[in-house]
Design a protein around this motif. Structure first.
Motif, PDB file in Angstrom:
ATOM      1  N   GLY A 164      54.719 -64.616 -39.683  1.00  0.00           N
ATOM      2  CA  GLY A 164      53.589 -64.568 -40.599  1.00  0.00           C
ATOM      3  C   GLY A 164      52.314 -65.141 -40.011  1.00  0.00           C
ATOM      4  N   LEU A 165      51.188 -64.689 -40.556  1.00  0.00           N
ATOM      5  CA  LEU A 165      49.896 -65.256 -40.202  1.00  0.00           C
ATOM      6  C   LEU A 165      49.570 -66.412 -41.124  1.00  0.00           C
ATOM      7  N   ARG A 166      49.030 -67.472 -40.532  1.00  0.00           N
ATOM      8  CA  ARG A 166      48.476 -68.538 -41.353  1.00  0.00           C
ATOM      9  C   ARG A 166      47.166 -68.060 -41.970  1.00  0.00           C
ATOM     10  N   TRP A 167      46.801 -68.685 -43.079  1.00  0.00           N
ATOM     11  CA  TRP A 167      45.542 -68.313 -43.722  1.00  0.00           C
ATOM     12  C   TRP A 167      44.370 -68.629 -42.801  1.00  0.00           C
ATOM     13  N   GLN A 168      44.322 -69.867 -42.331  1.00  0.00           N
ATOM     14  CA  GLN A 168      43.227 -70.275 -41.459  1.00  0.00           C
ATOM     15  C   GLN A 168      43.755 -70.545 -40.063  1.00  0.00           C
ATOM     16  N   ILE A 169      42.857 -70.525 -39.105  1.00  0.00           N
ATOM     17  CA  ILE A 169      43.245 -70.416 -37.703  1.00  0.00           C
ATOM     18  C   ILE A 169      43.412 -71.759 -37.020  1.00  0.00           C
ATOM     19  N   TRP A 170      42.597 -72.741 -37.386  1.00  0.00           N
ATOM     20  CA  TRP A 170      42.573 -74.010 -36.666  1.00  0.00           C
ATOM     21  C   TRP A 170      43.268 -75.118 -37.454  1.00  0.00           C
ATOM     22  N   PRO A 171      43.991 -76.026 -36.766  1.00  0.00           N
ATOM     23  CA  PRO A 171      44.751 -77.073 -37.452  1.00  0.00           C
ATOM     24  C   PRO A 171      43.896 -78.008 -38.300  1.00  0.00           C
ATOM     25  N   TYR A 172      42.602 -78.124 -38.001  1.00  0.00           N
ATOM     26  CA  TYR A 172      41.767 -79.034 -38.795  1.00  0.00           C
ATOM     27  C   TYR A 172      41.301 -78.399 -40.110  1.00  0.00           C
ATOM     28  N   GLN A 173      41.634 -77.136 -40.350  1.00  0.00           N
ATOM     29  CA  GLN A 173      41.242 -76.485 -41.594  1.00  0.00           C
ATOM     30  C   GLN A 173      42.288 -76.745 -42.681  1.00  0.00           C
ATOM     31  N   SER A 174      41.810 -76.892 -43.908  1.00  0.00           N
ATOM     32  CA  SER A 174      42.710 -77.265 -44.999  1.00  0.00           C
ATOM     33  C   SER A 174      43.738 -76.187 -45.303  1.00  0.00           C
ATOM     34  N   GLY A 175      43.444 -74.931 -44.979  1.00  0.00           N
ATOM     35  CA  GLY A 175      44.378 -73.852 -45.253  1.00  0.00           C
ATOM     36  C   GLY A 175      45.288 -73.500 -44.095  1.00  0.00           C
ATOM     37  N   TYR A 176      45.329 -74.357 -43.073  1.00  0.00           N
ATOM     38  CA  TYR A 176      46.103 -74.043 -41.874  1.00  0.00           C
ATOM     39  C   TYR A 176      47.606 -73.956 -42.157  1.00  0.00           C
ATOM     40  N   THR A 177      48.100 -74.746 -43.092  1.00  0.00           N
ATOM     41  CA  THR A 177      49.539 -74.736 -43.382  1.00  0.00           C
ATOM     42  C   THR A 177      49.911 -73.743 -44.476  1.00  0.00           C
ATOM     43  N   THR A 178      48.964 -72.921 -44.858  1.00  0.00           N
ATOM     44  CA  THR A 178      49.206 -71.894 -45.870  1.00  0.00           C
ATOM     45  C   THR A 178      49.330 -70.517 -45.218  1.00  0.00           C
ATOM     46  N   LYS A 179      50.270 -69.742 -45.691  1.00  0.00           N
ATOM     47  CA  LYS A 179      50.353 -68.331 -45.324  1.00  0.00           C
ATOM     48  C   LYS A 179      50.101 -67.532 -46.597  1.00  0.00           C
ATOM     49  N   ASN A 180      49.139 -66.624 -46.522  1.00  0.00           N
ATOM     50  CA  ASN A 180      48.702 -65.984 -47.757  1.00  0.00           C
ATOM     51  C   ASN A 180      48.792 -64.474 -47.694  1.00  0.00           C
ATOM     52  N   ALA A 181      48.692 -63.871 -48.867  1.00  0.00           N
ATOM     53  CA  ALA A 181      48.912 -62.431 -48.977  1.00  0.00           C
ATOM     54  C   ALA A 181      47.796 -61.629 -48.327  1.00  0.00           C
ATOM     55  N   ILE A 182      46.550 -62.055 -48.490  1.00  0.00           N
ATOM     56  CA  ILE A 182      45.468 -61.213 -47.997  1.00  0.00           C
ATOM     57  C   ILE A 182      45.389 -61.226 -46.473  1.00  0.00           C
ATOM     58  N   SER A 183      45.732 -62.335 -45.825  1.00  0.00           N
ATOM     59  CA  SER A 183      45.728 -62.348 -44.362  1.00  0.00           C
ATOM     60  C   SER A 183      46.831 -61.445 -43.820  1.00  0.00           C
ATOM     61  N   ASN A 184      48.037 -61.603 -44.346  1.00  0.00           N
ATOM     62  CA  ASN A 184      49.152 -60.789 -43.861  1.00  0.00           C
ATOM     63  C   ASN A 184      49.046 -59.351 -44.345  1.00  0.00           C
ATOM     64  N   GLY A 185      48.642 -59.167 -45.605  1.00  0.00           N
ATOM     65  CA  GLY A 185      48.454 -57.818 -46.104  1.00  0.00           C
ATOM     66  C   GLY A 185      47.307 -57.109 -45.419  1.00  0.00           C
ATOM     67  N   GLY A 186      46.271 -57.866 -45.070  1.00  0.00           N
ATOM     68  CA  GLY A 186      45.138 -57.268 -44.368  1.00  0.00           C
ATOM     69  C   GLY A 186      45.526 -56.756 -42.998  1.00  0.00           C
ATOM     70  N   LEU A 187      46.278 -57.557 -42.241  1.00  0.00           N
ATOM     71  CA  LEU A 187      46.732 -57.108 -40.928  1.00  0.00           C
ATOM     72  C   LEU A 187      47.734 -55.972 -41.057  1.00  0.00           C
ATOM     73  N   PHE A 188      48.562 -56.024 -42.098  1.00  0.00           N
ATOM     74  CA  PHE A 188      49.490 -54.919 -42.358  1.00  0.00           C
ATOM     75  C   PHE A 188      48.723 -53.621 -42.583  1.00  0.00           C
ATOM     76  N   GLN A 189      47.704 -53.671 -43.438  1.00  0.00           N
ATOM     77  CA  GLN A 189      46.928 -52.461 -43.702  1.00  0.00           C
ATOM     78  C   GLN A 189      46.210 -51.978 -42.447  1.00  0.00           C
ATOM     79  N   LEU A 190      45.607 -52.907 -41.702  1.00  0.00           N
ATOM     80  CA  LEU A 190      44.908 -52.526 -40.480  1.00  0.00           C
ATOM     81  C   LEU A 190      45.865 -51.874 -39.488  1.00  0.00           C
ATOM     82  N   SER A 191      47.057 -52.445 -39.338  1.00  0.00           N
ATOM     83  CA  SER A 191      48.052 -51.883 -38.412  1.00  0.00           C
ATOM     84  C   SER A 191      48.456 -50.482 -38.830  1.00  0.00           C
ATOM     85  N   ALA A 192      48.684 -50.295 -40.130  1.00  0.00           N
ATOM     86  CA  ALA A 192      49.093 -48.989 -40.635  1.00  0.00           C
ATOM     87  C   ALA A 192      48.004 -47.942 -40.396  1.00  0.00           C
ATOM     88  N   ARG A 193      46.760 -48.331 -40.602  1.00  0.00           N
ATOM     89  CA  ARG A 193      45.665 -47.376 -40.424  1.00  0.00           C
ATOM     90  C   ARG A 193      45.427 -47.068 -38.945  1.00  0.00           C
TER      91      ARG A 193
END
Length: 459
Positions: A164-193
């Motif tokens: 899975g993709l983390r929401w945010q990219i760098w460890p100092y970001q508050s969302g770094y330990t989160t994996k979210n739908a739009i990041s993974n779904g976004g890459l999924f859609q981009l890959s499919a297209r």
């Protein structure tokens, strides 16, 4: 008595004037929709032109990702209407923010999330699929989308949740330990297209990998086709943040529709996914409480609209839901009757509320009841333009182009990587891999090293 009659006459005249200035829309008439869309798009660009950061093409005040989403919406508008008046600012913004041909510009890279970047990639693949004009000496649209793919795939994280993709990219970001739908779904859609446009199997393999991994987490619950907004690394992606957002559903629906087309309908999983998620996303057409008289046919951001809590990001989500589903229906025509009628009703309701501002044409956040709610802005215009784009698509009677069906944008599989290697090729995807076996740790570490270099440059 005379005064009361005068006031009543004045009030009636004022209401008649407001009705006259409102955007009139016949959802079954192409010219009517185009006229309404032009009004909404023009007002949206007025906000863009008056922003404080207007000296930086593509950069919005206090946000970066919305530039990509607005250009995506405007590219759709251009293709559907033939109105090219906004093409120059679209090109300027897209090329200015391209970074190293991957939409990861150093000026902003130290605070971006994966979802921020992927929206620019989705704008680029939209430009490729619709043959939006390219400039000589600039990278092709499809190569810019490939550049986003090539920089996100190395961030696939098997150190937690088996992928899975983390929401945010760098460890100092508050969302770094989160994996979210739009990041993974976004890459999924981009890959499919990318798979459909280029016919490169590696993109399809990645789309399948992301979908299958998502299905092992609350981000894609296939049992009831519910999409959780977030899950966390600390729990190995077993917990779930259950805010329901239109764009989360739309990105997975669209990607599954593209994969259904790519596989010529051979894989039932994509058909089941599209139909299941469309059914569950019926929740965004509420039919109770304040919305009971709307008959369950007006698109609503249910998590935030009722309490008037939508932030500027959330206001735009309906644009993506509308347009992504409508474009997907051109590739999966059996879904058209599930999608277009409600979007027509939504578009009529939305434009009836576009009576704000001195122009008496500015749109609000809520589309029901059908009156201006007092909240106007660029994001509100984008949401309404998205649904108007969506109901124009049946008149176009054409699916997005691929390299085999008339697409002119040229592929560059190594775009955005600063080397000549081709895109990462997956090993054979086994059942164990779908369950989450971590075979990509080395790739992730390499991606992390590259990420640190980008962070230093961005700093």
């Amino acid at each position: 008595m005379i005064l009361s009659q005068w006031l009543a006459t004045l009030l009636a005249g004022t209401l008649a004037l407001q009705r006259a200035l409102a955007i009139e829309l016949n959802p079954d008439d192409e010219d009517s929709i185009k006229k309404a869309a032009k009004t909404v798009a023009t007002d949206m660009m007025s906000y863009y032109d008056s922003r404080k950061s207007k000296d930086i093409p593509g950069k919005f005040d206090d946000t970066w990702w919305e530039g990509g989403s607005m250009f995506m919406t405007l590219i759709q508008y251009w293709w559907l209407t033939g109105d090219s008046q906004f093409n120059t600012p679209i090109q300027e913004g897209m090329y200015w923010q391209k970074g190293e041909d991957n939409f990861f510009p150093s000026n902003y890279s130290n605070y971006l999330g994966n979802d921020d970047q992927v929206f620019w990639g989705l704008a680029a693949i939209t430009a490729a699929e619709l043959n939006f004009p390219e400039r000589d000496g600039e990278p092709s649209w499809v190569s810019l989308a490939q550049g986003v793919f090539n920089t996100q795939v190395p961030r696939w994280d098997t150190s937690s949740c088996h992928g899975g993709l983390r929401w945010q990219i760098w460890p100092y970001q508050s969302g770094y330990t989160t994996k979210n739908a739009i990041s993974n779904g976004g890459l999924f859609q981009l890959s499919a297209r990318l798979a459909l446009y280029t016919k490169n199997e590696t993109y399809a393999e990645w789309a399948e990998r992301i979908w299958d991994w998502s299905a092992t987490t609350p981000l894609l619950k296939q049992k009831n086709w519910n999409i959780a907004d977030t899950t966390t690394c600390e729990t190995q992606c077993t917990d779930h943040g259950d805010w329901q957002w239109t764009y989360n559903y739309a990105t997975y629906i669209a990607g599954a529709g593209y994969m259904h087309n790519y596989t010529n309908g051979a894989a039932e999983k994509w058909k089941d996914g599209v139909n299941g998620l469309i059914a569950t996303s019926g929740q965004f057409y509420p039919n109770s409480g304040d919305y009971k008289s709307a008959g369950g046919s007006i698109l609503t951001e249910i998590t935030c609209e009722g309490g008037k809590k939508c932030d500027r990001n959330q206001i735009t989500f309906k644009a993506y839901y509308s347009s992504w589903l409508s474009f997907m229906s051109t590739l999966f025509p059996e879904t058209t009757d599930q999608i277009i009628p409600k979007l027509k009703t939504s578009a009529v309701a939305a434009t009836k509320g576009c009576t704000g501002g001195s122009s008496k044409s500015l749109c609000g956040i809520t589309w029901y009841p059908s009156s201006f709610d007092g909240d106007d802005g660029l994001e509100q215009q984008m949401a309404v333009l998205g649904v108007l784009n969506a109901i124009l698509i049946p008149f176009k009677n054409s699916a997005p182009y691929t390299a085999e069906t008339g697409g002119t944008s040229k592929s560059n599989p190594s775009a955005g990587t600063n080397h000549t290697d081709t895109i990462p090729v997956l090993n054979h995807i086994t059942t164990g891999d779908r369950a989450g076996a971590g075979i990509l740790t080395a790739i992730f570490v390499t991606g992390w090293a590259l990420g640190v270099t980008w962070m230093i440059r961005g700093g």
